[in-house]
Design an enzyme around this catalytic site. Structure first.
Site, PDB file in Angstrom:
ATOM      1  N   ARG A 245       7.270  -8.724   0.446  1.00 18.63           N
ATOM      2  CA  ARG A 245       6.315  -9.766   0.084  1.00 18.63           C
ATOM      3  C   ARG A 245       6.871 -10.686  -0.990  1.00 18.63           C
ATOM      4  NH1 ARG A 245       1.668  -5.737  -1.420  1.00 18.63           N
ATOM      5  NH2 ARG A 245       3.581  -4.845  -2.293  1.00 18.63           N
TER       6      ARG A 245
ATOM      7  N   TYR B  53      -1.518   9.786  -0.079  1.00 20.34           N
ATOM      8  CA  TYR B  53      -0.094   9.405  -0.048  1.00 20.34           C
ATOM      9  C   TYR B  53       0.707  10.418   0.775  1.00 20.34           C
ATOM     10  CZ  TYR B  53       4.704   8.459  -1.258  1.00 20.34           C
ATOM     11  OH  TYR B  53       6.052   8.196  -1.165  1.00 20.34           O
TER      12      TYR B  53
ATOM     13  N   ASP C 267       4.402  -9.190   4.987  1.00 21.59           N
ATOM     14  CA  ASP C 267       3.543  -8.074   4.566  1.00 21.59           C
ATOM     15  C   ASP C 267       3.367  -7.179   5.786  1.00 21.59           C
ATOM     16  OD1 ASP C 267       1.386  -6.390   3.933  1.00 21.59           O
ATOM     17  OD2 ASP C 267       0.568  -7.865   2.525  1.00 21.59           O
ATOM     18  N   VAL C 268       3.873  -5.956   5.705  1.00 16.59           N
ATOM     19  CA  VAL C 268       3.895  -5.097   6.901  1.00 16.59           C
ATOM     20  C   VAL C 268       2.492  -4.671   7.344  1.00 16.59           C
ATOM     21  CG1 VAL C 268       6.232  -4.212   6.467  1.00 16.59           C
ATOM     22  CG2 VAL C 268       4.246  -2.963   5.549  1.00 16.59           C
TER      23      VAL C 268
ATOM     24  N   SER D 281       8.744  11.263   2.697  1.00 18.36           N
ATOM     25  CA  SER D 281       8.758  11.794   1.334  1.00 18.36           C
ATOM     26  C   SER D 281       8.605  13.307   1.386  1.00 18.36           C
ATOM     27  CB  SER D 281       7.593  11.197   0.538  1.00 18.36           C
ATOM     28  OG  SER D 281       7.430  11.879  -0.703  1.00 18.36           O
TER      29      SER D 281
ATOM     30  N   ASN E 121      11.132   1.155   5.352  1.00 20.97           N
ATOM     31  CA  ASN E 121      11.194   1.640   3.978  1.00 20.97           C
ATOM     32  C   ASN E 121      10.004   1.199   3.137  1.00 20.97           C
ATOM     33  OD1 ASN E 121      12.650   2.306   1.302  1.00 20.97           O
ATOM     34  ND2 ASN E 121      12.366   0.090   1.173  1.00 20.97           N
TER      35      ASN E 121
ATOM     36  N   GLY F 234      10.756  -3.884   2.809  1.00 18.98           N
ATOM     37  CA  GLY F 234      10.703  -3.494   1.395  1.00 18.98           C
ATOM     38  C   GLY F 234      12.076  -3.571   0.744  1.00 18.98           C
TER      39      GLY F 234
ATOM     40  N   PHE G  94      14.834   1.541  -3.038  1.00 19.23           N
ATOM     41  CA  PHE G  94      15.699   1.981  -1.934  1.00 19.23           C
ATOM     42  C   PHE G  94      16.128   0.801  -1.066  1.00 19.23           C
ATOM     43  CE2 PHE G  94      13.182   6.294  -1.554  1.00 19.23           C
ATOM     44  CZ  PHE G  94      13.616   6.667  -2.821  1.00 19.23           C
TER      45      PHE G  94
ATOM     46  N   GLU H  68      10.833   1.522  -8.754  1.00 15.24           N
ATOM     47  CA  GLU H  68       9.566   0.976  -9.262  1.00 15.24           C
ATOM     48  C   GLU H  68       8.358   1.743  -8.716  1.00 15.24           C
ATOM     49  OE1 GLU H  68       9.480  -3.289  -8.657  1.00 15.24           O
ATOM     50  OE2 GLU H  68      11.519  -3.467  -9.417  1.00 15.24           O
TER      51      GLU H  68
HETATM   52  P1  NDP Z   1       9.663   0.489  -4.888  1.00 17.01           P
HETATM   53  O1  NDP Z   1       8.299   0.291  -5.419  1.00 17.01           O
HETATM   54  O2  NDP Z   1      10.814   0.265  -5.788  1.00 17.01           O
HETATM   55  O3  NDP Z   1       9.862  -0.357  -3.553  1.00 17.01           O
HETATM   56  C1  NDP Z   1       8.858  -0.445  -2.585  1.00 17.01           C
HETATM   57  C2  NDP Z   1       9.152  -1.580  -1.629  1.00 17.01           C
HETATM   58  O4  NDP Z   1       8.110  -1.612  -0.639  1.00 17.01           O
HETATM   59  C3  NDP Z   1       9.177  -2.923  -2.319  1.00 17.01           C
HETATM   60  O5  NDP Z   1      10.295  -3.654  -1.862  1.00 17.01           O
HETATM   61  C4  NDP Z   1       7.899  -3.599  -1.851  1.00 17.01           C
HETATM   62  O6  NDP Z   1       8.122  -5.002  -1.682  1.00 17.01           O
HETATM   63  C5  NDP Z   1       7.698  -2.965  -0.476  1.00 17.01           C
HETATM   64  N1  NDP Z   1       6.299  -3.050  -0.053  1.00 17.01           N
HETATM   65  C6  NDP Z   1       5.208  -2.441  -0.568  1.00 17.01           C
HETATM   66  N2  NDP Z   1       4.091  -2.827   0.076  1.00 17.01           N
HETATM   67  C7  NDP Z   1       4.501  -3.700   1.040  1.00 17.01           C
HETATM   68  C8  NDP Z   1       3.825  -4.449   2.037  1.00 17.01           C
HETATM   69  N3  NDP Z   1       2.489  -4.385   2.192  1.00 17.01           N
HETATM   70  N4  NDP Z   1       4.541  -5.237   2.865  1.00 17.01           N
HETATM   71  C9  NDP Z   1       5.879  -5.300   2.724  1.00 17.01           C
HETATM   72  N5  NDP Z   1       6.587  -4.632   1.805  1.00 17.01           N
HETATM   73  C10 NDP Z   1       5.890  -3.843   0.966  1.00 17.01           C
HETATM   74  O7  NDP Z   1       9.684   2.005  -4.362  1.00 17.01           O
HETATM   75  P2  NDP Z   1      10.800   2.862  -3.604  1.00 17.01           P
HETATM   76  O8  NDP Z   1      12.029   2.089  -3.351  1.00 17.01           O
HETATM   77  O9  NDP Z   1      10.909   4.140  -4.314  1.00 17.01           O
HETATM   78  O10 NDP Z   1      10.019   3.132  -2.254  1.00 17.01           O
HETATM   79  C11 NDP Z   1      10.557   2.886  -0.973  1.00 17.01           C
HETATM   80  C12 NDP Z   1       9.991   3.900  -0.011  1.00 17.01           C
HETATM   81  O11 NDP Z   1      10.404   5.205  -0.403  1.00 17.01           O
HETATM   82  C13 NDP Z   1       8.457   3.964   0.031  1.00 17.01           C
HETATM   83  O12 NDP Z   1       8.068   4.134   1.375  1.00 17.01           O
HETATM   84  C14 NDP Z   1       8.130   5.199  -0.794  1.00 17.01           C
HETATM   85  O13 NDP Z   1       6.908   5.771  -0.412  1.00 17.01           O
HETATM   86  C15 NDP Z   1       9.300   6.077  -0.452  1.00 17.01           C
HETATM   87  N6  NDP Z   1       9.639   7.150  -1.368  1.00 17.01           N
HETATM   88  C16 NDP Z   1       9.839   6.928  -2.687  1.00 17.01           C
HETATM   89  C17 NDP Z   1      10.182   7.982  -3.537  1.00 17.01           C
HETATM   90  C18 NDP Z   1      10.355   7.822  -5.002  1.00 17.01           C
HETATM   91  O14 NDP Z   1      10.187   8.816  -5.737  1.00 17.01           O
HETATM   92  N7  NDP Z   1      10.718   6.645  -5.491  1.00 17.01           N
HETATM   93  C19 NDP Z   1      10.414   9.326  -2.998  1.00 17.01           C
HETATM   94  C20 NDP Z   1      10.151   9.445  -1.595  1.00 17.01           C
HETATM   95  C21 NDP Z   1       9.816   8.379  -0.819  1.00 17.01           C
HETATM   96  P3  NDP Z   1       7.085  -6.152  -2.080  1.00 17.01           P
HETATM   97  O15 NDP Z   1       6.233  -5.633  -3.207  1.00 17.01           O
HETATM   98  O16 NDP Z   1       7.950  -7.302  -2.460  1.00 17.01           O
HETATM   99  O17 NDP Z   1       6.336  -6.393  -0.818  1.00 17.01           O
HETATM  100  C1  8X3 Z   2       7.591  10.053  -3.816  1.00 18.36           C
HETATM  101  C2  8X3 Z   2       7.851  11.420  -4.296  1.00 18.36           C
HETATM  102  O1  8X3 Z   2       6.784  13.463  -5.379  1.00 18.36           O
HETATM  103  O2  8X3 Z   2       6.215  11.297  -6.298  1.00 18.36           O
HETATM  104  O3  8X3 Z   2       7.342  10.058  -2.468  1.00 18.36           O
HETATM  105  O4  8X3 Z   2       5.329  11.969  -4.193  1.00 18.36           O
HETATM  106  S1  8X3 Z   2       6.469  12.052  -5.065  1.00 18.36           S
END
Ligand code: NDP
Ligand code: 8X3
Length: 251
Positions: free
Chosen positions: A34, A145, A57-58, A132, A79, A9, A14, A181
């Site tokens: 992806r 989630y 795609d994980v 999270s 991530n 990701g 992140f 995002e």
């Molecule tokens: P973004 O949406 O900005 O990034 C998510 C990333 O995950 C993208 O790069 C996307 O890449 C990748 N991704 C999603 N599905 C797949 C898939 N099937 N295969 C491979 N890659 C995938 O969100 P964040 O950076 O915020 O999220 C990163 C992590 O942090 C996640 O696990 C999220 O749950 C967690 N998180 C986020 C928080 C927040 O408030 N933002 C707080 C706590 C945790 P692509 O679409 O190109 O595949």
């Molecule tokens: C993302 C944080 O509070 O939107 O993991 O679920 S929250």
């Protein structure tokens, strides 16, 4: 010797910020996601660093094993993940639940399983799993989630139990609300609603999480950060909800 981090990701949020932070620290990068077009742009931006990109795609076990099984990263940053929807459990799209489980649970399992035998054989490595606050603290609409992230926490702790006696570290990081995002994905492109999540609050930024990942992975090898929860100063817990019947007054 330069170390290598494998980031899932890396095309957004992140993951992108971590790629930049580790590049700045002189690490080699293997970036996956992806959206290969995004990864290409990042590779171009970080061209002074040795960076490989992989469209992956994980959710696909065979593809993950094929793509990652022969790699030798010092750090795996699990991530990639997402939330879909904020409806109560009975009103969700069941496919959204599947997608979250396939990505946040199975994706983490598959990527870890692909690199772990090599780490154990080399007796060196670090798996960093992004969970999270939603994995510990329930909220309405967090249903599957939050449950996927609770899995990630317990999986991380159980990995540590298996790895005792090796030099392979495992860390679980649980961020709270962070401006990426994430909400645009959760609300399926509704940018206005996504913006409201962060309005008027100093949300965590992707760079904050990247800095913490960098810190945790650059500690001396005998130091294992097991779990770390981080929130914006503008986020905390609410009181437990009580549904009161018959217009009973709130104390
Ligand atoms: P973004 O949406 O900005 O990034 C998510 C990333 O995950 C993208 O790069 C996307 O890449 C990748 N991704 C999603 N599905 C797949 C898939 N099937 N295969 C491979 N890659 C995938 O969100 P964040 O950076 O915020 O999220 C990163 C992590 O942090 C996640 O696990 C999220 O749950 C967690 N998180 C986020 C928080 C927040 O408030 N933002 C707080 C706590 C945790 P692509 O679409 O190109 O595949
Ligand atoms: C993302 C944080 O509070 O939107 O993991 O679920 S929250």
């Amino acid at each position: 010797m330069r170390k290598t981090i494998l980031i899932t990701g890396a095309s957004s949020g992140f993951g992108t910020a971590a790629a930049r932070r580790f590049a700045q620290g002189g690490w080699q990068l293997i970036l996956t996601g992806r959206r290969i077009d995004r990864l290409k742009l990042l590779q171009e931006e970080l061209r002074a660093t040795t960076t490989s990109i992989l469209a992956l795609d994980v959710r696909h076990r065979e593809a993950v094993s094929e793509a990652l099984g022969s790699l030798e990263p010092d750090v795996l940053l699990n991530n990639a993940g997402l939330a879909l929807g904020l409806e109560p459990a009975w009103a969700t799209d069941p496919q959204d639940w599947e997608t979250m489980v396939d990505t946040n649970v199975k994706g983490v399992m598959y990527c870890t399983r692909a690199v772990l035998p090599g780490m154990v054989a080399r007796n060196r490595g670090h798996v960093v799993n992004i969970g999270s606050t939603a994995g510990s603290w329930p909220y309405p609409g967090g249903n599957v989630y939050g449950a996927t992230k609770a899995f990630v926490e317990q999986f991380s702790r159980n990995l540590r139990a298996d790895l005792l006696g090796t030099r392979v570290r495992v860390s679980y990081l649980a961020p709270g609300m962070a401006q990426t995002e994430f909400s645009a994905v959760r609300f399926k492109g509704d940018a206005e609603r996504a913006g409201l999540v962060y309005a008027g609050a100093a949300a965590l930024q992707a760079e904050d999480i990247a800095e913490i990942v960098y810190f945790v992975t650059n500690l001396p090898g005998h130091v294992n950060v097991n779990a770390l929860e981080v929130m914006s100063i503008d986020q905390s817990w609410g009181h437990l909800a009580v549904h009161r019947r018959n217009d009973a007054p709130t104390p």
